[in-house]
Design a protein around this motif. Structure first.
Motif: not given
Length: 278
Positions: A40-47
C-alpha cells in the motif's frame, strides 16, 4: 483499474523494493501481523506517487487494505507503519521456519524448500525462506484451468471473487466456495509445514491430499490413490499434458492414525524418527 497512475508510474513494484518494505515492516501486515499481505502506497498515495519509494509503502493484509479511507484512516496507516505489529509485538501470525525444512502433504513428506507442484515449466506451489521467514508462492486454478488465486512471496492476489483466503495464527485456509476447501496448511513446528488438505486442479489433472491418503487424477480418472506413506527427496509433483506425476519416491508402511496424531500435535521429530528419517 488502470495499470499506471497519472504520472505514468506502473502498479507493479520492483522486487528489490518490495523486499526492503517487507524487511522494514517485519514481513507482515503492520496492523495485525498477518503473513499474507498487499503493498500500500501511503506517502504519497499511489495516485500521486512518481516513484516506488520503499519508505512510502507499507504492508497491509487484504482486510485492512480494504478498510483504508473508511475504518482505517491515513493517519492510522502512518501510525502503524511507524510501529509495525511484527516489530513491536510477538509476531504470532508470522511464520518462522528453520532448516532443514520438511513439508507434509497428506501422507507425503517432502524434503526442503522449492517447487512442490509444477505445471508444465511453471511452479504452481513453491516454498522459499527469506531471513528465516516462510514465503509461500502458489497459483490455484478452477476446473477450467483459469487462475483464481495467486500468492507471490506471501502477496495475495484474488483473481475471481468466488474464492476466499483466511489466515489465522499459523494456519491458512483457501476456499473455492463456502462448502469447498481447496487448501489448508499450518506450521506445526519451526521446520515443518503441514498441508492437511490440498485439492489442486489444472485442466483434466487433479492432485488431492487428505490426512490419510493422496490421490492423483488424470483425464482417464484416478491414476494413483495411495494411503501408504511416501518420502519425496526432491522434485515434488509434476503436471503435464499426460497428467500428474510424483518424483523421487520411497514408500513406507506406517499407521495412518499415528501419523495424523503426531503431525497435528507438532511432534515432528518423533514422527521423523519413527519413519526412519533420523
Amino acid at each position: 483499474m488502470s495499470e499506471h497512475n497519472r504520472h505514468g508510474l506502473p502498479r507493479s513494484i520492483p522486487e528489490p523494493r518490495k523486499r526492503l518494505v517487507r524487511q522494514r515492516c517485519g514481513f507482515g501486515c503492520v496492523v495485525c501481523g498477518s503473513a499474507v499481505i498487499q503493498y500500500h502506497h501511503f506517502s504519497p498515495a499511489f495516485s500521486e506517487a512518481k516513484d516506488h519509494d520503499p519508505e512510502g509503502i507499507t504492508l497491509l493484509c487484504g482486510t485492512h487494505h480494504q478498510e483504508v479511507g473508511n475504518w482505517l484512516s491515513d493517519q492510522d496507516v502512518i501510525k502503524h507503519n511507524a510501529a509495525p505489529y511484527c516489530q513491536s509485538k510477538d509476531a504470532h501470525r508470522l511464520v518462522r521456519v528453520q532448516a532443514p525444512l520438511y513439508v507434509i502433504a497428506g501422507t507425503a513428506i517432502f524434503f526442503g524448500t522449492g517447487d512442490l507442484i509444477t505445471v508444465g515449466s511453471e511452479p504452481a506451489l513453491k516454498i522459499v525462506v527469506e531471513e528465516g521467514r516462510l514465503l509461500l508462492n502458489a497459483t490455484f486454478f478452477d476446473d477450467a484451468g483459469r487462475p483464481t488465486i495467486k500468492i507471490v512471496d506471501n502477496e495475495l492476489s484474488i483473481c475471481r471473487d468466488t474464492w476466499d483466503a483466511q489466515f489465522v495464527g499459523k494456519q491458512a485456509i483457501v476456499r473455492e466456495s463456502a462448502g469447498r476447501i481447496s487448501l489448508r496448511f499450518s506450521v506445526i513446528a519451526p521446520n515443518c509445514i503441514y498441508f492437511e488438505h490440498l485439492d489442486f486442479a489444472f485442466g483434466t489433472s487433479r492432485v488431492v491430499f487428505r490426512p490419510d491418503r493422496f490421490e492423483l487424477w488424470n483425464r482417464n480418472g484416478l491414476a494413483v490413490g495411495n494411503s501408504n506413506f511416501v518420502l519425496c527427496s526432491g522434485g515434488g509433483i509434476f503436471i503435464d499434458e499426460s497428467g500428474p506425476k510424483l518424483r523421487n519416491l520411497r514408500f513406507l508402511t506406517y499407521s495412518s492414525d499415528r501419523f495424523v496424531e503426531l503431525a497435528k500435535t507438532g511432534q515432528v521429530q518423533l514422527l521423523l524418527s519413527e519413519l526412519g528419517m533420523h
